[in-house]
Write a protein that holds these residues in place. Structure first.
Motif, mmCIF file in Angstrom:
data_model
loop_
_atom_site.group_PDB
_atom_site.id
_atom_site.type_symbol
_atom_site.label_atom_id
_atom_site.label_comp_id
_atom_site.label_asym_id
_atom_site.label_seq_id
_atom_site.Cartn_x
_atom_site.Cartn_y
_atom_site.Cartn_z
ATOM 1 N N LEU A 48 0.813 -1.220 0.000
ATOM 2 C CA LEU A 48 0.000 0.000 0.000
ATOM 3 C C LEU A 48 0.852 1.278 0.000
ATOM 4 O O LEU A 48 0.513 2.235 -0.707
ATOM 5 C CB LEU A 48 -0.938 -0.018 1.209
ATOM 6 N N PRO A 49 1.963 1.347 0.767
ATOM 7 C CA PRO A 49 2.782 2.568 0.698
ATOM 8 C C PRO A 49 3.304 2.866 -0.702
ATOM 9 O O PRO A 49 3.480 4.034 -1.066
ATOM 10 C CB PRO A 49 3.932 2.271 1.675
ATOM 11 N N GLN A 50 3.533 1.834 -1.505
ATOM 12 C CA GLN A 50 4.010 2.070 -2.864
ATOM 13 C C GLN A 50 2.896 2.599 -3.763
ATOM 14 O O GLN A 50 3.160 3.293 -4.745
ATOM 15 C CB GLN A 50 4.611 0.792 -3.439
ATOM 16 N N VAL A 51 1.648 2.284 -3.442
ATOM 17 C CA VAL A 51 0.527 2.892 -4.158
ATOM 18 C C VAL A 51 0.436 4.367 -3.788
ATOM 19 O O VAL A 51 0.236 5.235 -4.646
ATOM 20 C CB VAL A 51 -0.791 2.171 -3.819
ATOM 21 N N ALA A 52 0.600 4.688 -2.501
ATOM 22 C CA ALA A 52 0.564 6.081 -2.065
ATOM 23 C C ALA A 52 1.664 6.896 -2.733
ATOM 24 O O ALA A 52 1.480 8.082 -3.034
ATOM 25 C CB ALA A 52 0.692 6.157 -0.543
ATOM 26 N N ALA A 53 2.807 6.261 -2.975
ATOM 27 C CA ALA A 53 3.922 6.961 -3.601
ATOM 28 C C ALA A 53 3.836 6.969 -5.121
ATOM 29 O O ALA A 53 4.643 7.628 -5.775
ATOM 30 C CB ALA A 53 5.242 6.320 -3.166
ATOM 31 N N GLY A 54 2.885 6.233 -5.694
ATOM 32 C CA GLY A 54 2.735 6.203 -7.139
ATOM 33 C C GLY A 54 3.644 5.225 -7.840
ATOM 34 O O GLY A 54 3.679 5.170 -9.076
ATOM 35 N N VAL A 139 -4.168 9.903 0.258
ATOM 36 C CA VAL A 139 -2.926 10.465 0.803
ATOM 37 C C VAL A 139 -2.010 10.927 -0.324
ATOM 38 O O VAL A 139 -1.385 11.994 -0.241
ATOM 39 C CB VAL A 139 -2.216 9.428 1.703
ATOM 40 N N ARG A 140 -1.923 10.149 -1.405
ATOM 41 C CA ARG A 140 -1.096 10.563 -2.544
ATOM 42 C C ARG A 140 -1.595 11.895 -3.101
ATOM 43 O O ARG A 140 -0.810 12.821 -3.304
ATOM 44 C CB ARG A 140 -1.115 9.491 -3.625
ATOM 45 N N ASP A 141 -2.890 11.999 -3.356
ATOM 46 C CA ASP A 141 -3.460 13.246 -3.858
ATOM 47 C C ASP A 141 -3.190 14.404 -2.892
ATOM 48 O O ASP A 141 -2.849 15.516 -3.304
ATOM 49 C CB ASP A 141 -4.966 13.091 -4.051
ATOM 50 N N ASP A 148 1.557 21.542 -4.702
ATOM 51 C CA ASP A 148 0.939 22.494 -5.637
ATOM 52 C C ASP A 148 0.560 23.793 -4.931
ATOM 53 O O ASP A 148 0.816 24.889 -5.429
ATOM 54 C CB ASP A 148 -0.309 21.873 -6.271
ATOM 55 N N LEU A 149 -0.075 23.664 -3.765
ATOM 56 C CA LEU A 149 -0.546 24.846 -3.044
ATOM 57 C C LEU A 149 0.625 25.666 -2.495
ATOM 58 O O LEU A 149 0.583 26.909 -2.501
ATOM 59 C CB LEU A 149 -1.481 24.427 -1.911
ATOM 60 N N ALA A 150 1.660 24.981 -2.015
ATOM 61 C CA ALA A 150 2.834 25.702 -1.517
ATOM 62 C C ALA A 150 3.534 26.431 -2.654
ATOM 63 O O ALA A 150 3.995 27.574 -2.491
ATOM 64 C CB ALA A 150 3.790 24.725 -0.843
ATOM 65 N N ASP A 151 3.602 25.808 -3.805
ATOM 66 C CA ASP A 151 4.252 26.420 -4.960
ATOM 67 C C ASP A 151 3.506 27.679 -5.409
ATOM 68 O O ASP A 151 4.118 28.642 -5.893
ATOM 69 C CB ASP A 151 4.315 25.404 -6.096
ATOM 70 N N ALA A 152 2.191 27.673 -5.257
ATOM 71 C CA ALA A 152 1.380 28.806 -5.713
ATOM 72 C C ALA A 152 1.253 29.903 -4.672
ATOM 73 O O ALA A 152 0.773 31.001 -4.976
ATOM 74 C CB ALA A 152 -0.020 28.314 -6.100
ATOM 75 N N SER A 153 1.666 29.633 -3.432
ATOM 76 C CA SER A 153 1.457 30.584 -2.341
ATOM 77 C C SER A 153 2.594 31.595 -2.235
ATOM 78 O O SER A 153 3.761 31.288 -2.491
ATOM 79 C CB SER A 153 1.325 29.831 -1.019
ATOM 80 N N HIS A 154 2.242 32.827 -1.816
ATOM 81 C CA HIS A 154 3.228 33.859 -1.521
ATOM 82 C C HIS A 154 3.435 34.015 -0.014
ATOM 83 O O HIS A 154 4.243 34.834 0.424
ATOM 84 C CB HIS A 154 2.766 35.200 -2.108
ATOM 85 N N ASP A 155 2.688 33.242 0.775
ATOM 86 C CA ASP A 155 2.752 33.322 2.235
ATOM 87 C C ASP A 155 3.772 32.300 2.749
ATOM 88 O O ASP A 155 3.581 31.091 2.604
ATOM 89 C CB ASP A 155 1.367 33.037 2.820
ATOM 90 N N GLU A 156 4.845 32.781 3.357
ATOM 91 C CA GLU A 156 5.895 31.881 3.825
ATOM 92 C C GLU A 156 5.405 30.946 4.930
ATOM 93 O O GLU A 156 5.820 29.793 5.007
ATOM 94 C CB GLU A 156 7.100 32.692 4.323
ATOM 95 N N ASP A 413 5.710 10.081 -11.379
ATOM 96 C CA ASP A 413 4.877 11.135 -11.935
ATOM 97 C C ASP A 413 4.147 11.819 -10.779
ATOM 98 O O ASP A 413 4.075 11.293 -9.677
ATOM 99 C CB ASP A 413 3.879 10.601 -12.969
ATOM 100 N N PHE A 414 3.623 12.998 -11.040
ATOM 101 C CA PHE A 414 3.067 13.795 -9.953
ATOM 102 C C PHE A 414 1.654 14.258 -10.297
ATOM 103 O O PHE A 414 1.294 15.416 -10.112
ATOM 104 C CB PHE A 414 3.998 14.983 -9.666
ATOM 105 N N VAL A 415 0.872 13.305 -10.806
ATOM 106 C CA VAL A 415 -0.497 13.596 -11.192
ATOM 107 C C VAL A 415 -1.392 13.588 -9.961
ATOM 108 O O VAL A 415 -1.366 12.647 -9.167
ATOM 109 C CB VAL A 415 -1.011 12.566 -12.223
ATOM 110 N N ARG A 416 -2.170 14.638 -9.811
ATOM 111 C CA ARG A 416 -3.155 14.716 -8.728
ATOM 112 C C ARG A 416 -4.534 14.508 -9.351
ATOM 113 O O ARG A 416 -5.013 15.333 -10.119
ATOM 114 C CB ARG A 416 -3.064 16.081 -8.035
ATOM 115 N N THR A 417 -5.184 13.402 -9.015
ATOM 116 C CA THR A 417 -6.435 13.039 -9.673
ATOM 117 C C THR A 417 -7.612 13.875 -9.209
ATOM 118 O O THR A 417 -8.576 14.058 -9.936
ATOM 119 C CB THR A 417 -6.760 11.560 -9.428
ATOM 120 N N GLY A 418 -7.567 14.347 -7.965
ATOM 121 C CA GLY A 418 -8.672 15.154 -7.444
ATOM 122 C C GLY A 418 -9.788 14.360 -6.809
ATOM 123 O O GLY A 418 -10.789 14.936 -6.374
#
Length: 453
Positions: A48-54, A139-141, A148-156, A413-418
């Motif tokens: 299961l951890p390998q599924v979480a890691a993709g 958990v993967r998502d 994604d959210l950290a990359d888009a944020s300007h708030d440290e 890969d770093f696909v987020r399915t949503g």
């Protein structure tokens, strides 16, 4: 004369192996077999951890229950929520939420386990588990979403909280989860040039003084060194005091800004166990070496929900809740059920533990097959070889092997399915631990059958 009815509850390692053995060993028409399972697959939980890691796709470790060529078993899509052992009726909630009552002559309790939790403020609402396929996918998502959210944020401050990850539990599940997901986030940095690598921090904590003590001191230290060399901060003798949506408080007083808490601090036997007024050992049903439940006619239990005596170790030891024991217990119990039907003597379960394997992702692993201590690439070969050979079907073996090769060649890969991104993701939502009936409620349900209401 009506054929005896055998009801197997749970489609984990123990339940599926029991059903497969029964299908092979019973004469056609000798008995009716029914399997209660909420999903149409057997989950190969160690991967299961390998599924979480993709590294692996969810389908590769979800092994279909309908690949049997004999199709002798009737599969009931639902979960057992109570058993009346006197009336010999199992109360089942189907996946449609319909309540049905399944009579039996013999019942095999292989209901497995659920994530063990404690009365820690905020834990049930803010922690995620690693016990089901849905949890691994979520958990993967969630982890990729934090990047994604950290990359888009300007708030440290927001960035700092989204890029700290805490895993509680220094056993196999927690250690492998932390290792595999840390490898994923490290690989992802190439796709997130705006993120400071120093901000991404993984923490693995456990209240125990040692990491995976079952491995022994030497291999335990090797695993600890591998994790710390990769930047994972391991804290032993520490647990969680409070879990808030955006921070985690440790029992040593530290407060971490954190929006990802993964809880893998052990397992507890399925709540179905509480249906029976029977002796337990650490919450697991105390059964005989033949896996029958003393004082209950036609009731057998095995796997994670049963304390099966470990006759090889002796001195009152019970078998650990591992896949290798569950699979072998399933086969022995099926043989004992067939022997019961034919008025033959039952045989006790005896098995020598074959060892332990821990896959830390990439080239990192520690293994102890047959008492031989290995680490690094040899340990990784043993770990993956063991898991591959334990998969039940050739289709599953082909999928897993293909996934491993593809990941080694093409990388992550770093696909987020949503999926479930707008839904609550609490522990109880995935494992449905609040669905079980009390013994009194079970009797109320079954009493209605006798009164005709």
């Amino acid at each position: 004369m009506a054929r005896p009815r055998i009801l197997v509850v749970g489609a984990g390692f123990a339940g599926v192996e029991c059903v497969r053995r029964l299908e092979r060993g019973l004469i056609p028409g000798e008995a009716e077999i029914a399997l209660v399972a909420p999903f149409s697959y057997q989950l190969y939980l160690p991967l299961l951890p390998q599924v979480a890691a993709g590294v692996l796709t969810p389908q590769s470790i979800a092994i279909s229950l309908r690949r049997s060529r004999k199709h002798r078993t009737r599969i009931i899509p639902g979960g057992a929520i109570g058993v009346d052992p006197k009336a010999k009726i199992c109360v089942i909630r189907k996946i449609t939420d319909e309540i049905v009552y399944e009579p039996y002559d013999y019942i095999v309790l292989s209901a497995g386990s659920v994530t063990r939790t404690f009365d820690i403020p905020g834990l049930l609402d803010n922690a995620r588990g690693m016990k089901t396929l849905a949890e691994a996918a979520y958990v993967r998502d969630h982890v990729i979403a934090q990047l994604d959210l950290a990359d888009a944020s300007h708030d440290e401050n927001e960035r700092a909280s989204r890029l700290q990850f805490v895993v509680v539990g220094g056993g196999y599940a927690g250690t492998e989860t932390a290792a595999c997901l840390q490898r994923l986030t490290t690989s992802a940095l190439r796709q997130y040039p705006r993120l400071d690598p120093k901000l991404i921090k993984w923490h693995l904590i456990d209240i125990a003084p040692k990491l995976m003590p079952e491995l022994g001191d030497k291999l335990g230290r090797s695993a600890l060194q591998m994790l710390r060399a990769r930047g994972i901060e391991v804290s032993l003798g520490v647990s969680i005091a409070e879990a808030a949506p955006e921070k985690v408080t440790f029992t040593d007083g530290r407060v971490l800004p954190c929006r990802t808490l993964i809880w893998t601090a052990g397992v507890a036997a399925s709540p179905l166990v509480s249906t029976f007024d029977a002796e337990t050992v650490r919450g697991r049903l105390a059964v005989t070496p033949e896996m029958s439940l003393p004082g209950f006619d036609g009731v057998f239990a095995l796997g994670d929900c049963a304390a099966v005596p470990d006759l090889h170790k002796g001195d009152g030891a019970v078998c650990p809740p591992t896949a290798q024991h569950a699979m072998r217990q399933g086969r022995r119990l099926a043989d004992n059920l067939i022997a019961t039907l034919r008025n033959q003597p039952l045989k006790p379960y005896v098995h020598k533990d074959l060892g332990l394997v821990v896959d830390l992702g990439g080239k990192d692993a520690v293994s102890k097959p047959l008492g031989i201590e290995l680490h690094g690439i040899p340990a990784q070969a043993v770990a993956r070889g063991y898991h591959w050979s334990a998969l039940r079907t050739n289709v599953a073996k082909a999928r897993v092997a293909t996934n491993w090769i593809l990941n080694a060649v093409a990388g992550d890969d770093f696909v987020r399915t949503g999926f479930l991104s707008r839904q609550p993701a609490r522990l109880r939502d995935f494992e449905h631990t609040n669905a079980y009936l009390t013994p009194e409620q079970v009797r109320e349900h079954t009493a209605s059958l006798h009164t005709g209401t």
